[in-house]
Design a protein around this motif. Structure first.
Motif, mmCIF file in Angstrom:
data_model
loop_
_atom_site.group_PDB
_atom_site.id
_atom_site.type_symbol
_atom_site.label_atom_id
_atom_site.label_comp_id
_atom_site.label_asym_id
_atom_site.label_seq_id
_atom_site.Cartn_x
_atom_site.Cartn_y
_atom_site.Cartn_z
ATOM 1 N N UNK A 1 37.576 43.926 36.517
ATOM 2 C CA UNK A 1 38.949 43.975 36.023
ATOM 3 C C UNK A 1 39.896 44.032 37.216
ATOM 4 N N UNK A 2 41.146 43.720 36.986
ATOM 5 C CA UNK A 2 42.114 43.750 38.063
ATOM 6 C C UNK A 2 42.295 45.119 38.680
ATOM 7 N N UNK A 3 42.179 46.186 37.859
ATOM 8 C CA UNK A 3 42.376 47.535 38.379
ATOM 9 C C UNK A 3 41.067 48.150 38.850
ATOM 10 N N UNK A 4 39.953 47.472 38.604
ATOM 11 C CA UNK A 4 38.655 47.995 38.983
ATOM 12 C C UNK A 4 38.451 47.801 40.484
ATOM 13 N N UNK A 5 37.403 48.427 41.020
ATOM 14 C CA UNK A 5 37.101 48.313 42.440
ATOM 15 C C UNK A 5 35.705 47.771 42.652
ATOM 16 N N UNK B 1 39.601 45.354 43.590
ATOM 17 C CA UNK B 1 39.166 44.119 42.961
ATOM 18 C C UNK B 1 40.325 43.328 42.389
ATOM 19 N N UNK B 2 41.540 43.745 42.710
ATOM 20 C CA UNK B 2 42.728 43.096 42.163
ATOM 21 C C UNK B 2 42.745 41.613 42.527
ATOM 22 N N UNK B 3 42.969 40.800 41.531
ATOM 23 C CA UNK B 3 43.002 39.370 41.767
ATOM 24 C C UNK B 3 41.665 38.695 41.589
ATOM 25 N N UNK B 4 40.586 39.508 41.553
ATOM 26 C CA UNK B 4 39.231 38.992 41.325
ATOM 27 C C UNK B 4 38.894 37.822 42.242
#
Length: 559
Positions: free
Chosen positions: A333-337, A356-359
């Motif tokens: 997810x965008x907010x995940x790391x 992980x923002x932007x994947x």
């Protein structure tokens, strides 16, 4: 003018006996000298304005009614421990940077008294300061006839200061309900309770007491967002289903301050053992060990087991053997790391997270390769479900560039938790058949997928480690799990190991919920699980042409 150099009582005092006669004699002598030379006061005021911890330590008094039953004074000098001084500096940094902070504390650490002492000090020596206190009930903030609430502590602190520092302050006039005024500076301490938190004055700093126990935390979140630029949440833990817990593990940076019971010099292993004997295990785990999963049922790895793994190799005098390897959990997810975890044999000795923002999978793959280079590891296992499936192709592209530059190639192994179990006909250790006999259940009958099998394998390691470290029941050294404390985020991994829960699906097979109650994904925990999940470990595949360069690569480790 700086204060005179004095004895550091935190190093000298006997915390268990709590004999303060020498401290009080030194304070009295210093006060007499000050009264003989009142011209020193302006310089001292300037000093305390920027050194609030020294003022509390020099003149503050605190209250402990438990001393009455052992014939000791209930009002005693406020002697700051090194950890308490760190906390004051941390709050001041939050204030200066106009940012939030979260203080996770074990039971009976004196944090509320510390917040009160700091608040009074700031209001005494700074003009126009407004400090707010809020708690889940109004009677926890202010109530006549008891010292349990917050504001009576502030009044008592003021009343026991020398008159040189109280100035014109009078309790009958300047300490009405839910308020303490400081006439010399125009500063104020205010209190609010329940749904009224954040509805009053704008505040320089706002302390939320026992924030994890608020009845309507989302309402408080909205109210305080417009009330202050510096909000400090202070609380013991209360499970994972509240904003306090979610922020604590989402942030996990300089905004988080932890008071462990070991930070209190009055407490030692003997004290802890008495708590274990006197209180329910859930109370001990939650209130003292700060275990967020203490009251949650179906935890895969109980908190006590995970904590037993900290430096287990050192405790058991085991030298880790085996290959060094790594596992990458890819942000979904965008907010995940993203998280990469590495280990030498049974000991996890490294972990790192990044946004992980932007994947951007290529950037994720490149970062993982770079970290492995730092660690001297030539490959990693990765989560190939979902977005992570693209990692293999990105690493292939990265390897082509590396080879063209004369560097070594990295081998990757995709790992899919959604796939069928490994060794389907193998017997699950510790299980029994439906008839109760020891023949056990097969992997294909016991686990819903490979993810459940992987987490259960990690659980067995943690359980065996706990049995050996805590109960003295040994096992094979290769069957334990050790988490080195030499890397910064090891405690986040320890906490994440106790986040996933398990239950049976409609076929009676075990399935895993990694994010109960909407919690963030346990990225480091997933990385650790993949490291020890059943299956062949990631092999190192290099071409013959690259063999010389691989052997020549330096093996370095950075934390």
């Amino acid at each position: 003018m700086n204060r005179a150099v004095k004895i550091d009582w935190a190093d000298r005092i006997n915390w268990k006996d709590q004999v303060y006669a020498e401290v009080l004699e030194e304070r009295t002598a210093r006060l007499l000298r000050l009264r003989e030379h009142p011209d020193l006061l302006p310089g001292l005021f300037d000093y305390y304005k920027t050194h609030p911890a020294d003022f509390i330590n020099d003149w503050g008094m605190t209250f402990d009614p438990r001393n009455a039953d052992i014939d000791k004074p209930t009002v005693v000098p406020f002697i700051l421990t090194p950890k308490q001084r760190e906390w004051i500096d941390w709050v001041m940094d939050r204030w200066k940077s106009r940012s939030r902070g979260l203080c996770e504390k074990a039971r009976d650490m004196g944090v509320t008294w510390l917040a009160v002492g700091l608040s009074v000090t700031l209001c005494l020596f700074r003009n126009g300061v407004v400090i707010g206190f809020g708690s889940r009930k109004a009677e926890y903030v202010d109530e006549v006839g008891t010292m349990k609430p917050i504001l009576p502590k502030a009044r008592m602190f003021m009343q026991h200061l020398p008159r040189e520092f109280r100035g014109e302050w009078e309790a009958w006039r300047d300490a009405p309900s839910m308020r303490v005024n400081f006439p010399a500076t125009g500063s104020i301490i205010t209190g609010e309770g329940g749904d009224s938190i954040g509805r009053g004055d704008r505040s320089s700093i706002y302390f939320v007491d026992e924030a994890a126990h608020l009845q309507r935390p989302l309402l408080v979140e909205a109210s305080l967002s417009q009330t202050t630029n510096c909000r400090i949440d202070m609380s013991s833990v209360n499970g994972m289903t509240n904003p306090f817990a979610q922020n604590r593990w989402k942030w996990n940076d300089e905004r988080v301050f932890i008071f462990d019971w070991r930070d209190d010099p009055r407490k030692d292993d003997e004290w802890y053992q008495k708590q274990v004997e006197d209180f329910d295990p859930v109370v001990v785990a939650q209130e003292i060990d700060r275990d967020y999963s203490a009251s949650v049922t179906g935890i895969v790895i109980p908190g006590a087991w995970a904590r037993a793994c900290i430096d287990a190799c050192e405790k058991l005098k085991i030298k880790p053997t085996g290959i060094e390897r790594a596992a990458l959990d890819v942000a979904d997810e965008g907010v995940d790391k993203n998280a990469l975890v590495a280990a030498k044999g049974v000991e996890i000795n490294f972990g790192r997270q990044w946004s992980g923002k932007g994947s951007d999978l290529y950037e994720t793959a490149q970062t993982a390769v770079n970290i492995c280079d730092e660690l001297g590891i030539s490959g990693f296992r990765y989560d190939a479900d979902g977005l992570g499936a693209g990692i293999r192709g990105d690493v292939r592209t990265i390897n082509e560039k590396r080879v063209s530059l004369g560097a070594r190639a990295h081998h990757t192994e995709g790992w899919r938790g959604s796939e069928a179990v490994m060794d389907p006909d193998g017997i699950v250790e510790g299980t029994k058949g439906i008839d109760g006999k020891d023949r056990g259940r097969t992997n294909k009958d016991y686990f819903g997928n490979r993810k459940a099998q992987g987490w259960w394998a990690l659980r067995r390691r943690a359980q065996k480690t706990y049995n050996w470290v805590v109960k003295g029941i040994p096992c094979h050294p290769d069957d334990i799990l050790s988490i080195s404390s030499a890397w910064p985020e090891y405690m986040k991994l320890v906490a994440e190991l106790s986040q996933p829960t398990y239950k049976q699906n409609e076929l009676g097979k075990m399935i895993i919920n990694k994010k109960p109650d909407g919690m963030p994904s346990p990225n480091l925990g997933d990385g650790a699980m993949m490291l020890y999940a059943p299956g062949e470990p990631p092999a190192v595949h290099v071409t013959t042409d690259l063999l010389a360069s691989v052997m020549a690569m330096p093996r370095r480790r950075r934390y």
